[in-house]
Every structure is written in structure tokens, then in C-alpha cells.
Scaffold this motif. Structure first.
Motif, PDB file in Angstrom:
ATOM      1  N   TYR A   1      -8.841  -3.379  -6.097  1.00 41.09           N
ATOM      2  CA  TYR A   1      -8.031  -4.575  -6.339  1.00 41.09           C
ATOM      3  C   TYR A   1      -6.893  -4.686  -5.330  1.00 41.09           C
ATOM      4  CZ  TYR A   1      -5.673  -8.332  -8.713  1.00 41.09           C
ATOM      5  OH  TYR A   1      -5.124  -9.548  -8.990  1.00 41.09           O
ATOM      6  N   ASP A   2      -6.295  -3.553  -5.030  1.00 46.46           N
ATOM      7  CA  ASP A   2      -5.102  -3.589  -4.193  1.00 46.46           C
ATOM      8  C   ASP A   2      -5.051  -2.360  -3.281  1.00 46.46           C
ATOM      9  OD1 ASP A   2      -2.597  -3.804  -3.118  1.00 46.46           O
ATOM     10  OD2 ASP A   2      -1.584  -4.235  -5.013  1.00 46.46           O
ATOM     11  N   PRO A   3      -5.785  -2.415  -2.183  1.00 46.98           N
ATOM     12  CA  PRO A   3      -5.854  -1.252  -1.292  1.00 46.98           C
ATOM     13  C   PRO A   3      -4.480  -0.799  -0.798  1.00 46.98           C
ATOM     14  CG  PRO A   3      -7.389  -2.953  -0.581  1.00 46.98           C
ATOM     15  CD  PRO A   3      -6.598  -3.541  -1.696  1.00 46.98           C
ATOM     16  N   GLU A   4      -3.607  -1.744  -0.587  1.00 44.65           N
ATOM     17  CA  GLU A   4      -2.288  -1.380  -0.067  1.00 44.65           C
ATOM     18  C   GLU A   4      -1.534  -0.505  -1.066  1.00 44.65           C
ATOM     19  OE1 GLU A   4       0.395  -4.606   0.389  1.00 44.65           O
ATOM     20  OE2 GLU A   4       1.887  -3.385   1.439  1.00 44.65           O
ATOM     21  N   PHE A   5      -1.597  -0.914  -2.328  1.00 49.16           N
ATOM     22  CA  PHE A   5      -0.917  -0.140  -3.375  1.00 49.16           C
ATOM     23  C   PHE A   5      -1.593   1.224  -3.559  1.00 49.16           C
ATOM     24  CE2 PHE A   5      -0.243   0.533  -8.110  1.00 49.16           C
ATOM     25  CZ  PHE A   5       1.019   1.073  -7.938  1.00 49.16           C
ATOM     26  N   ALA A   6      -2.914   1.216  -3.534  1.00 45.64           N
ATOM     27  CA  ALA A   6      -3.654   2.474  -3.676  1.00 45.64           C
ATOM     28  C   ALA A   6      -3.273   3.419  -2.542  1.00 45.64           C
ATOM     29  CB  ALA A   6      -5.153   2.217  -3.672  1.00 45.64           C
ATOM     30  N   ASN A   7      -3.129   2.854  -1.372  1.00 47.47           N
ATOM     31  CA  ASN A   7      -2.754   3.648  -0.216  1.00 47.47           C
ATOM     32  C   ASN A   7      -1.335   4.205  -0.385  1.00 47.47           C
ATOM     33  OD1 ASN A   7      -3.506   4.641   2.312  1.00 47.47           O
ATOM     34  ND2 ASN A   7      -2.212   3.119   3.320  1.00 47.47           N
TER      35      ASN A   7
ATOM     36  N   VAL B   1      -9.183   1.694   3.995  1.00 47.46           N
ATOM     37  CA  VAL B   1      -7.792   1.467   3.620  1.00 47.46           C
ATOM     38  C   VAL B   1      -6.916   1.929   4.775  1.00 47.46           C
ATOM     39  CG1 VAL B   1      -5.982   2.046   2.008  1.00 47.46           C
ATOM     40  CG2 VAL B   1      -8.322   1.854   1.235  1.00 47.46           C
ATOM     41  N   VAL B   2      -6.013   1.103   5.174  1.00 47.48           N
ATOM     42  CA  VAL B   2      -5.150   1.477   6.280  1.00 47.48           C
ATOM     43  C   VAL B   2      -3.703   1.342   5.857  1.00 47.48           C
ATOM     44  CG1 VAL B   2      -6.769   0.849   8.083  1.00 47.48           C
ATOM     45  CG2 VAL B   2      -5.242  -0.865   7.148  1.00 47.48           C
ATOM     46  N   SER B   3      -2.838   1.914   6.652  1.00 45.71           N
ATOM     47  CA  SER B   3      -1.440   1.967   6.238  1.00 45.71           C
ATOM     48  C   SER B   3      -0.740   0.622   6.404  1.00 45.71           C
ATOM     49  CB  SER B   3      -0.710   3.029   7.036  1.00 45.71           C
ATOM     50  OG  SER B   3      -0.892   2.771   8.401  1.00 45.71           O
ATOM     51  N   THR B   4      -1.223  -0.204   7.297  1.00 49.18           N
ATOM     52  CA  THR B   4      -0.516  -1.460   7.517  1.00 49.18           C
ATOM     53  C   THR B   4      -1.361  -2.622   7.046  1.00 49.18           C
ATOM     54  OG1 THR B   4      -1.399  -1.449   9.734  1.00 49.18           O
ATOM     55  CG2 THR B   4       0.843  -0.649   9.465  1.00 49.18           C
ATOM     56  N   VAL B   5      -1.675  -2.572   5.791  1.00 52.61           N
ATOM     57  CA  VAL B   5      -2.583  -3.582   5.256  1.00 52.61           C
ATOM     58  C   VAL B   5      -2.007  -4.982   5.379  1.00 52.61           C
ATOM     59  CG1 VAL B   5      -3.859  -4.295   3.237  1.00 52.61           C
ATOM     60  CG2 VAL B   5      -3.565  -1.901   3.704  1.00 52.61           C
ATOM     61  N   GLU B   6      -0.662  -5.071   5.294  1.00 47.52           N
ATOM     62  CA  GLU B   6      -0.074  -6.406   5.344  1.00 47.52           C
ATOM     63  C   GLU B   6      -0.345  -7.084   6.695  1.00 47.52           C
ATOM     64  OE1 GLU B   6       3.124  -3.494   6.526  1.00 47.52           O
ATOM     65  OE2 GLU B   6       1.441  -3.620   5.162  1.00 47.52           O
TER      66      GLU B   6
END
Lengths: 625, 179
Positions: A463-469, A70-75
Motif C-alpha cells: 500500500y505504501d512502499p515509502e512508509f514500509a521503507n 522499494v527505494v529510499s526516495t520514493v517521493e
């Protein structure tokens, strides 16, 4: 430094190093094993670089399967295509100038090392598959001036290179001032460090040293970067906040596979009286239980047959019993209930005075019965007889299961059942059935709740690494804001009618036992944009989630949760940890099994990203005691 | 969502189940009282002991904590000591605390004298007030006192931050001047 023939001094070399984060240019190396080097180029003004070269051209399939990061800039993520450049020479090796690195962090029992830039973002991280990175750290400490971060003992901050010309100038100016015995910046830093503990003393001590200095009119120039840095660091230290900024200097890349598209699963019609009768034989036995459950899962139960079907769903009636056997069972259960009820009803005053445990739970039940669903007509008004029934059932349940007794939240679970049954004995046995399904919610040590919150986090992260992060960076990866949802199965969020619909759907255990967790994931998915756009922290998230009460459209949520379940099931990168939660058989072929993932430990809550891991773990220990 | 306020304080109310935490809060925020309040779950804070591991999560970032007991319930008063220990373990050390003896309108059922409440507060060096959410006695006073103390505390900190900032700016000017 493009020249391969340039003189190179290898300060450190280690094989068997897996690269898990790297700048965009080196995306093709991710999740490969190779050799890590610390290299010095004597001809280029003593530039030092972190270098990494792959072992060979073939991709180790085991490694490729490794859990994504998981990284901070998933987008900005890109999916690793699996292709490798054919030409691998030194200039194409991963090469990062040491001057760009401002700190490094050790994690995973010293097996993982992450280098970070001046903004605290990960530049590259390595996993040392053979042994640990202690050797490298020793080397780094030797060639760099490092201090251990006061916020995270696993982070080493690299003090700016002494050879830095700006730094030299600054030191010189301070030396001429002859203000401090120590190095100026170090002094300021020390001052800043002391500040939170003894602000007045630290400030006054520092002031006392400059009162003698006379300076002429202030000249406004651009702030010296060094002083700027110190100021920046000092403010950070004062606030003691974890701030991480996303920025465009680096792209943090990880292998994040995509989920299949979310499909629509429209809700069906509720199980009708006619359907129900058609599914029973002449003796009253239900042959095809799964068919009944499927209809209920798809659309719930019509109100005219709900009362009867609930008795089956809650194990009061048996699916395979004839009417005669059923009657016999009812008679037995009836007697049993009144025996238990008599046990507490016949307690004398002296007995009660000598029985603290009993007295305390009785008082707790009294308190809660008085504040259970009093806005519903069924429980409204003073001296409402239904309150007495609610009380009697809870007291009898306390005798039925004395180890569990009464825990807050249980009156919420009983209320809709009693409302529907409108019969003390039937409501009691249905309540027993419900409690059998959720009694772990009420464990003394809260183990059942912790496990569910943990599973919920694992699902969210999948499901949503960005949200988890996001949650992780906002002190909320413990998912505590979903506590009430899980404890009383959304009873406090939904109307009586809606909660009955949701419960009967969940009681079918379709498509899996943990479908209630997917309900949570579905609601969170709807709310996540609000949470993230407003940059909500722990308290605001909790408040927002609590305020959703009364504003959840349960049909939409159920159908979305079903869609999400199918997305997860169909995901190519489905992990065993997730399989376990959604009730699929474990394959056991996930390579490099994350120890955290394998053990149902609290640390499992940690997201796969390793930024601020320690502060996260601290917070968790904090919260979980 | 535009928020209009001068100060925002995160306060917690803790204490045993049924001492009137939610009612005290409701009296303050809505100036109303409702005898049939629902038991609080998952918000600050469920009173039952087994939820303590969860409720401690809410301590983080709290600026003020109201410790509430019921003057007609000896046990709830005795448990204040446990709650305080819990705070010491989980909340930041500079959190403002206040002891609240609620339900003071029920004089005939009183089990905990006002003196004992005062004594306990002195012991912990915190303020004490007897309130009645039902009869609307001193609830507002309690919240405002706690808020004032937090504000004073915050301003003290802000002054420090300001001083250090001025100091660093001066230092920077000196540095540039002498180059």
C-alpha cells in the motif's frame, strides 16, 4: 568518453543481467535484461566504468511485470512508461564511473549486486539471471582495493584509488612524518576498528606514537577530504548506527505503480431489531445469512439485538436451526459446560499439588482476572461476583482446551462477551466461538502472531512502499508495535462500546478474513506522517502506537480500511502475496517470483528494497530468536 | 513536542507475570499504587513465557534492565536465571542490570529470603534491592541507582569518543602542517 571510437578494454562481460535500480538518466532501462560490462578506457587516464546495455529493443513482458523495488526516495519516483529509445548506441548505454562507486553489496544468494556511492545510497543494482555474480566480484577484487564491511559481511567497501593525487599527497606527508609503519589512513582506520573493542588501549597506543611530534600553532584550513572521510567513517563505526541519507546527487528510480484513488465508504446504520426479525422466518431460521452479515459489516448491530446476534456470529446458535432445534442445542451446551466446570471444581488439594501445569495456569488466571477491565462498573469493586464468573469461565475453558490453556490476553477477549451476555454459560460458548477464530494468536511458538505481523508488513509495503521503507530503515519492519492490536483485536485501544462494534464487524469476515489487518494499515496510514516527521525509531514508534489507546475513532477507521481494501483489490499490480492475504484467488502469473514472497517464511518481512537487508535480517532473527 | 530533560535512558522491567513490574513503574512515575492494574501486553513487557520472543525485541537499545521477582513467589525468583540468560542472548552486553525483589511489604508470605536475592545478585555481578511498589519502599532508590550507573557508564564512553576525536584532529593538524 562520448567518443564511440575511443579505445575500450572490456575487463568483464556477462549476459542475462537484469537492471533493477539505475540513475535517473537511465530510467528507461529499468527491469530490462542486458549485458553488464566492466570497461577500461586507457586513453582517459585509465578510467573504469560499469556499463550495461540492453539485450534488444523489445521489452520482455515477464520482466516488466517484476515486483517493484522499494527505494529510499520514493517521493521522487517516476513511473516507467514502457517506451524505449530507438537509438541505442554505446554513448547511450548505462555508464557509471567506477570512481563514483564506494561500495558494493551482494545479496539474494549472490544473484544480486548493488553498487553504492559514498553516501551509501544505491546507484545501480543488477540481478544475474544466469548464475551469480561471483565472477564479477572476483574481477572487482582484482582491480580495486576492497575490504569487507565490518557491519555487513555482504558489503565490500572500495578503498580510495591509490592513484588519487590527494591520497598520494597524504601518504607522502605521513611517510615524511614516519609516524607509522603502515599506511597512514589504514592505520587510522585500524585504530578506529579497534576502538569499540578496547577503547583505552587503542587510543593510548595511537597517542604514544604522536607524543614525539611537535607541531607549531594550528593553522585552520579546510579539512583534507581524506581525513574528513576517516573521521566520518570513524564516527559511523563508533555509533555503529545505520545511517542513510537521502540526497539529490542521484535519483533512485523504481517502477512503482500507483494505487487507484481512495474512495469514501460511509458507514451504514446498525442492524435494527426490526431488520433482524424480518430476516428470520417464522421458525426462527435465518435464510439469507450473507445479507445479515453485510448489514453488520456496514453498520454493526443495534444494542437491543446485539446479544442475540452475537450468539449466531460466534457459532453458539446455528443460523439454519429452528427455535426447537436451538432449544435442544442450548440444553446440550449447558450440560456440557457444567460437566467441564465440575472437572476443575472437584480437583482435590493433593491433585492440585501434584499437577504443576494446572496450578500454574490457575495462578495466571487469578492474576489476570484481578486486573481485567476493573475500571468498568461491571467488574469494579472488591468481591465483585462478575469477577468470579470471569474466573470460572476461563478455568473451564482451560479444561475445554487444555492444550491451549490460558494465555494472557484471553481475559480481554472474554470481558466484553461476558459483559454483554451477563450469563456464564452463554458467555462461555460465545467465548469458545471467538477463540476458534483467534486461537492462533496464542500459539506457544507465536507462529500465528508472526504470520499476521508478516502479512501486515506485506500489505503495508504494497500500500505504501515509502512508509514500509521508513519502518524498515528504523528497525521496525517486524511490525512489533502492532502486536497488541492484533493479539486482542484492539481491545486495549478502544472503549468497551467501540471494541464491540469493531469485533462484530470483523466477525462477519467481510470483505475478507484478514480485514483486521486492513484496520491496522488504516490506522498506521493516519499516523505515519507523525512517525516519519519526528524520525521515530523502534522505541518511539512503539510508544506512539501504544499511546494511541483511547484516541482512535473506530467508525472512521473502519470506513477508511474498507476504502483501502478496495484500492488494493483494484490495483493493477496486485501480487499473489497480497491476493493470498486478502483472500483473492491466486493467479500464479507473477513472473520472476520472489522466493521470499512465495514462501511464508519470516524473511518475507524484508521489504523489496535491499538496502541494509542483512542488518534487517539480523534484527529479525534477533527479535524472533 | 519540546522535551526537557538532561538524560534520556531506555529502561526495561522484566520478570514473570504478576511480580509487579507495572506497579513498580507506576510507583516511580506517578508515585501511586493501584491494585487493579491491567496486565501489560506489547509494551515492555508481557511476563508470560510464550511472549518472550516478542519481548526480546524490546531489549534492543535498552540501556538498563530491572529484573523483577516477587519475594512471595519462589518460581518468579527461580526464573530470574532464565531472564538473565535471555538478556545475555538478546540485549547488548554493556546494558546495566539490577535485581529487584518486589512486594517486600508481604513479610509473612515471603518465600525468597533477602540473602538469596543478594547472593544471586553477587553471582551475576549486579546490584540488588528489595522494594515494595505498594508500600512505596525503595522504588525511587532503585531507579535512581540504575540511572546513575547508566550515566556513569555513558560518560565513560563519551570520554573515549572525545579522546579519539582530539586525537584525530591533532593528526589532521599534523598532516596539514607537514604538507
Amino acid at each position: 568518453m562520448e567518443d564511440n571510437q575511443e579505445e575500450v578494454l572490456e575487463i568483464f562481460t556477462q549476459d542475462g543481467v537484469l537492471i533493477t535500480t539505475a540513475p535517473a538518466t537511465y530510467i528507461h532501462y529499468l527491469n530490462n535484461v542486458g549485458t553488464l560490462l566492466i570497461v577500461e578506457y586507457p586513453n582517459s587516464n585509465l578510467t573504469r566504468c560499469i556499463e550495461w546495455k540492453p539485450l534488444d529493443l523489445t521489452i520482455d513482458s515477464d520482466v516488466q511485470d517484476q515486483e517493484w523495488t522499494v527505494v529510499s526516495t520514493v517521493e521522487r519516483r517516476r513511473t516507467y512508461s514502457g517506451s524505449l529509445p530507438v537509438d541505442v548506441n554505446r554513448s547511450k548505454h548505462l555508464k557509471i564511473n567506477m570512481n563514483d562507486i564506494k561500495s558494493f553489496r551482494v545479496s539474494h544468494k549472490n544473484q544480486k549486486l548493488t553498487f553504492r556511492d559514498g553516501k551509501g545510497d544505491n546507484v545501480c543494482s543488477f540481478i544475474f539471471q544466469h548464475g551469480n555474480c561471483d565472477g564479477l566480484i572476483a574481477v572487482l577484487k582484482g582491480i580495486l582495493k576492497t575490504i569487507v564491511s565490518r557491519r555487513d559481511k555482504h558489503v565490500y567497501c572500495i578503498l580510495d584509488d591509490i592513484k588519487n593525487p590527494e591520497r598520494q599527497q597524504l601518504d607522502k606527508s605521513f611517510a615524511e612524518l614516519n609516524l607509522f609503519q603502515e599506511q597512514s589512513s589504514a592505520y587510522v582506520w585500524k585504530f578506529v576498528k579497534n576502538f569499540p573493542n578496547r577503547p583505552y588501549e587503542a587510543t593510548m597506543e595511537a597517542f604514544s606514537k604522536i607524543t614525539d611530534i611537535v607541531y607549531r600553532g594550528p593553522e585552520h584550513r579546510l579539512m583534507d577530504s581524506e581525513v574528513h572521510n576517516i573521521l566520518h567513517r570513524s564516527l559511523e563505526a563508533i555509533e555503529n548506527n545505520t545511517t542513510t541519507h537521502s540526497h539529490d546527487e542521484y535519483e533512485l528510480i523504481a517502477h512503482v505503480p500507483r494505487l487507484p484513488a481512495l474512495k469514501e465508504y460511509p458507514r451504514g446504520r446498525p442492524l435494527s431489531f426490526e431488520q433482524w426479525k424480518a430476516l428470520q422466518d417464522s421458525e426462527g431460521q435465518v435464510e439469507d445469512v450473507e445479507a445479515v452479515k453485510l448489514v453488520i459489516f456496514r453498520g454493526g448491530i443495534s444494542s437491543n439485538v446485539r446479544k442475540e446476534v452475537w450468539k449466531y456470529l460466534l457459532d453458539y446458535y446455528r443460523w439454519k436451526c429452528s427455535h426447537a432445534e436451538q432449544q435442544n442445542l442450548i440444553k446440550q451446551r449447558n450440560e456440557e459446560y457444567f460437566i467441564m466446570k465440575l472437572q476443575w471444581r472437584s480437583m482435590t488439594k493433593i491433585q492440585e499439588d501434584n499437577f504443576t501445569d494446572y496450578r500454574e495456569r490457575k495462578s495466571l488466571i487469578e492474576k489476570d482476572v484481578n486486573r481485567t477491565d476493573r475500571t468498568l462498573d461491571y467488574f469494579a469493586g472488591d468481591n465483585n461476583p462478575n469477577l468470579q464468573v470471569l474466573y470460572d469461565i476461563l478455568m473451564t475453558y482451560a479444561m475445554y482446551n487444555f492444550d491451549l490453556g490460558y494465555v494472557q490476553g484471553m481475559s480481554d477477549l472474554l470481558s466484553p462477551i461476558l459483559y454483554l451476555m451477563n450469563n456464564e454459560v452463554e458467555a462461555f460458548w460465545c467465548f469458545v466461538g471467538f477463540m476458534n477464530k483467534v486461537s492462533s494468536n496464542f500459539d506457544m511458538d507465536q507462529a500465528g502472531m508472526k504470520e499476521q505481523l508478516q502479512h501486515l508488513h506485506t500489505l503495508t509495503a504494497f500500500y505504501d512502499p515509502e512508509f514500509a521503507n521508513y519502518l524498515y530503515k528504523h528497525d521496525s519492519a517486524n511490525m512489533f508495535f502492532c502486536f497488541r492490536w492484533l493479539l486482542v483485536w484492539f481491545k486495549r485501544e478502544l472503549s468497551q462500546q467501540d471494541v464491540m462494534r469493531l469485533w462484530e464487524v470483523l466477525w462477519t469476515d467481510l470483505p475478507c478474513q484478514n480485514f483486521h489487518l486492513l484496520i491496522c494499515v488504516a490506522i498506521l496510514d493516519t499516523e505515519k506522517n507523525i512517525l516519519m516527521e519526528n524520525n521515530y525509531g523502534f522505541t518511539e514508534i512503539l510508544k506512539h502506537i501504544n499511546d494511541l489507546s483511547g484516541n482512535i475513532d473506530i467508525s472512521t477507521v473502519i470506513s477508511k480500511a474498507e476504502g483501502m481494501y478496495n484500492q488494493i483489490v483494484d490495483a493493477e499490480h496486485l501480487t499473489d502475496a497480497v491476493r493470498l492475504i486478502i483472500g483473492l484467488p491466486i493467479l500464479g502469473n507473477t513472473s520472476i517470483v520472489d522466493s521470499k514472497e512465495a514462501s511464508p517464511d519470516i524473511s518475507d518481512l524484508t521489504t523489496n528494497g535491499d538496502t541494509d537487508e542483512v542488518s534487517y535480517e539480523n534484527a529479525l532473527t534477533h527479535s524472533f530468536l | 513536542m519540546a522535551k526537557t530533560y538532561d538524560y534520556l535512558f531506555k529502561l526495561l522491567l522484566i520478570g514473570d507475570s504478576g511480580v509487579g513490574k507495572t506497579c513498580v513503574l507506576f510507583r516511580f512515575s506517578e508515585d501511586a499504587f493501584n491494585t487493579t492494574f491491567i496486565s501489560t501486553i506489547g509494551e515492555d513487557t508481557a511476563g508470560q513465557e510464550r511472549f518472550r520472543t516478542i519481548t526480546t525485541a524490546y531489549y534492543r537499545g535498552a540501556m538498563g534492565i530491572m529484573l523483577v521477582y516477587d519475594i512471595t513467589n519462589e518460581k518468579s525468583f527461580e526464573n530470574i536465571k532464565n531472564w538473565i540468560r535471555n538478556i545475555e542472548e538478546n540485549a547488548s552486553s554493556d546494558v546495566e542490570k539490577m535485581l529487584l525483589g518486589n512486594k517486600c511489604e508481604l513479610e509473612d508470605k515471603r518465600q525468597v529470603s533477602k540473602e538469596r536475592g543478594e547472593q544471586l545478585a553477587v553471582e551475576y555481578g549486579i546490584k540488588f534491592i528489595e522494594t515494595s511498589a505498594k508500600a512505596s519502599i525503595r522504588v525511587e532508590e532503585a531507579f535512581f541507582t540504575l540511572a546513575r550507573d547508566i550515566k556513569a557508564n555513558t560518560e565513560k564512553k563519551l570520554v573515549c569518543i572525545w579522546i579519539i576525536f582530539v586525537f584525530l584532529i591533532n593528526l589532521y593538524i599534523i598532516v596539514n602542517h607537514c604538507e
